[in-house]
Design an enzyme around this catalytic site. Structure first.
Site, PDB file in Angstrom:
ATOM      1  CB  THR A  61     -10.760  17.105 -22.827  1.00 41.70           C
ATOM      2  OG1 THR A  61     -10.542  15.960 -23.648  1.00 41.70           O
ATOM      3  CG2 THR A  61     -12.132  17.048 -22.227  1.00 41.70           C
TER       4      THR A  61
ATOM      5  CG  ASN B 111      -5.947   9.985 -36.641  1.00 41.57           C
ATOM      6  OD1 ASN B 111      -6.846  10.788 -36.431  1.00 41.57           O
ATOM      7  ND2 ASN B 111      -5.197   9.475 -35.678  1.00 41.57           N
TER       8      ASN B 111
END
Length: 409
Positions: free
Chosen positions: A193, A404
């Protein structure tokens, strides 16, 4: 809001003998937030790591690989958020090494015994002076019970901290496993991750740890995707402090080895799934199971084609049973000799497609009912063999775009 995921209760996170965690506000990117964490490890500890396969890897990833290969025995880990120290060239590499030197000097160990990790914005130089200035406060804060504080401090766009613990019987004694992770976007870990840490007090032959770390990553973090992007900074560290009582594990295929593996995998998998549940803008948690493949790699290939498809993910967000999009993803996954007449598609218990077309009993309202759930299972049968594999993903929402678009603001 994350999908059926709450912040862990601090009392539920069990201390691991041999590990102390400290946190401070160093102002790496923004003032007034916890952004610098240290893990201080006793001399008994063994550490192994798995890192991103992105060829444009961050400076701390390069230094971690060097220091683990050095074999000096890791005594500390330092983590900063807000700045990835990636795409920073030679100055970034020097900053990662100087961070290790500064922490090592304060602990009385060698720089090669420190692992640096960073997460945040790419292509901005690490504010080294702020990191170094924050180290004394982080060290002073270090306590065995500070897992919850550390899990919060390593967050970036995460909405909740991610951490969990289990206990198990290994070698005739009770052992503890506690882990934490961060990640919500830029997640298609081609190893692990964004940042993940699992520690246990179990006694295990240190030579077994590298293979065990790879196996844990493969069974958990390498089975999740939010947006298909592999980060420059992905890092997963496995720590064994060797301080539990009982017989040491000397073989992973032994009964004790299997028990330890199961406990570690349970924690790693819960952390990996928490990342998907907290995926940027996620409203659905989706399990993609592909069965009947010739091998597991083929099943993963098809599962990721489904999980990465923007058309599939947006259909899930809209609760729209436009399920031909899933069949299209199966078809373009790259299995050259796939026979479409042998493919079966299920949405939870609803049989959607068979024999190359719509199942005769499938009704649109059944698909609609499943698509409105917060947790959904997609199951595909390829009709080619006995292999199977599973990937976990989430939907793609308007909020993902907003997060984002505003990330550096």
């Amino acid at each position: 809001m994350p999908v059926n995921l709450n912040a862990p209760e601090p009392a539920s996170l069990l201390p691991v003998a041999g590990v102390r965690l400290g946190v401070t506000e160093a102002g790496v990117r923004k003032a007034g937030r916890k952004d610098l964490t240290v893990l201080l490890l006793d001399e008994t500890c063994s550490v192994a790591g798995v890192f991103t396969q992105n060829r444009f890897c961050a400076a701390p990833v390069q230094v971690c690989r060097e220091h683990l290969a050095h074999g000096a025995g890791i005594r500390a880990i330092v983590i900063n958020t807000g700045n990835a120290n990636a795409g920073t060239g030679a100055p970034g590499l020097a900053a990662a090494r100087q961070t290790c030197t500064a922490l090592a000097a304060q602990l009385g160990v060698r720089a090669e015994q420190v692992l640096p990790l960073s997460t945040g914005v790419i292509m901005e130089q690490l504010p080294l002076e702020r990191v170094v200035a924050g180290l004394p406060a982080a060290i002073a804060d270090a306590r065995p019970a500070h897992w919850a504080r550390a899990a919060e401090a390593i967050m970036t766009t995460d909405t909740v901290p991610k951490a969990c613990s289990v206990r198990a019987r290994v070698g005739g004694a009770e052992i503890t496993v506690t882990g934490m992770a961060k990640g919500a976007g830029m997640i298609r870990p081609n190893m692990a991750t964004m940042l993940g840490f699992v520690a246990t007090d179990a006694c295990i032959d240190a030579a077994l740890l590298p293979a065990l770390a790879r196996e844990l990553a493969e069974g958990s973090f390498n089975r999740v995707t939010v947006d298909g992007d592999t980060s420059t900074n992905d890092s997963f560290l496995l720590i064994a402090t060797q301080q539990a009582a009982g017989t040491p594990v000397t073989a992973l295929d032994s009964a004790d080895g299997q028990a330890l593996r199961a406990a570690l995998l349970a924690v790693a998998r819960q952390l990996a799934q928490a990342i998907v549940r907290d995926g940027e803008g996620a409203t659905k948690f989706i399990t993609v199971r592909v069965e009947g493949g010739r091998d597991a790699a083929e099943c993963r290939q098809v599962a990721y084609a489904i999980a990465h498809s923007p058309l599939v993910k947006t259909a899930f967000f809209a609760s729209d049973p436009n399920l031909g999009r899933i069949l299209a993803a199966v078809g373009y996954a790259g299995v050259e000799d796939l026979d479409q007449t042998r493919i079966d598609l299920f949405l939870d218990e609803v049989h959607v497609a068979t024999g190359g077309g719509r199942h005769p009993a499938y009704r649109e309202e059944d698909g609609q009912r499943v698509m409105q759930q917060a947790e959904i299972s997609v199951r595909v049968g390829l009709g080619r063999g006995d292999a199977a594999d599973t990937v976990w993903t989430c939907d793609l929402s308007h909020e993902y775009v907003r997060i984002n678009a505003d990330y550096r603001s």
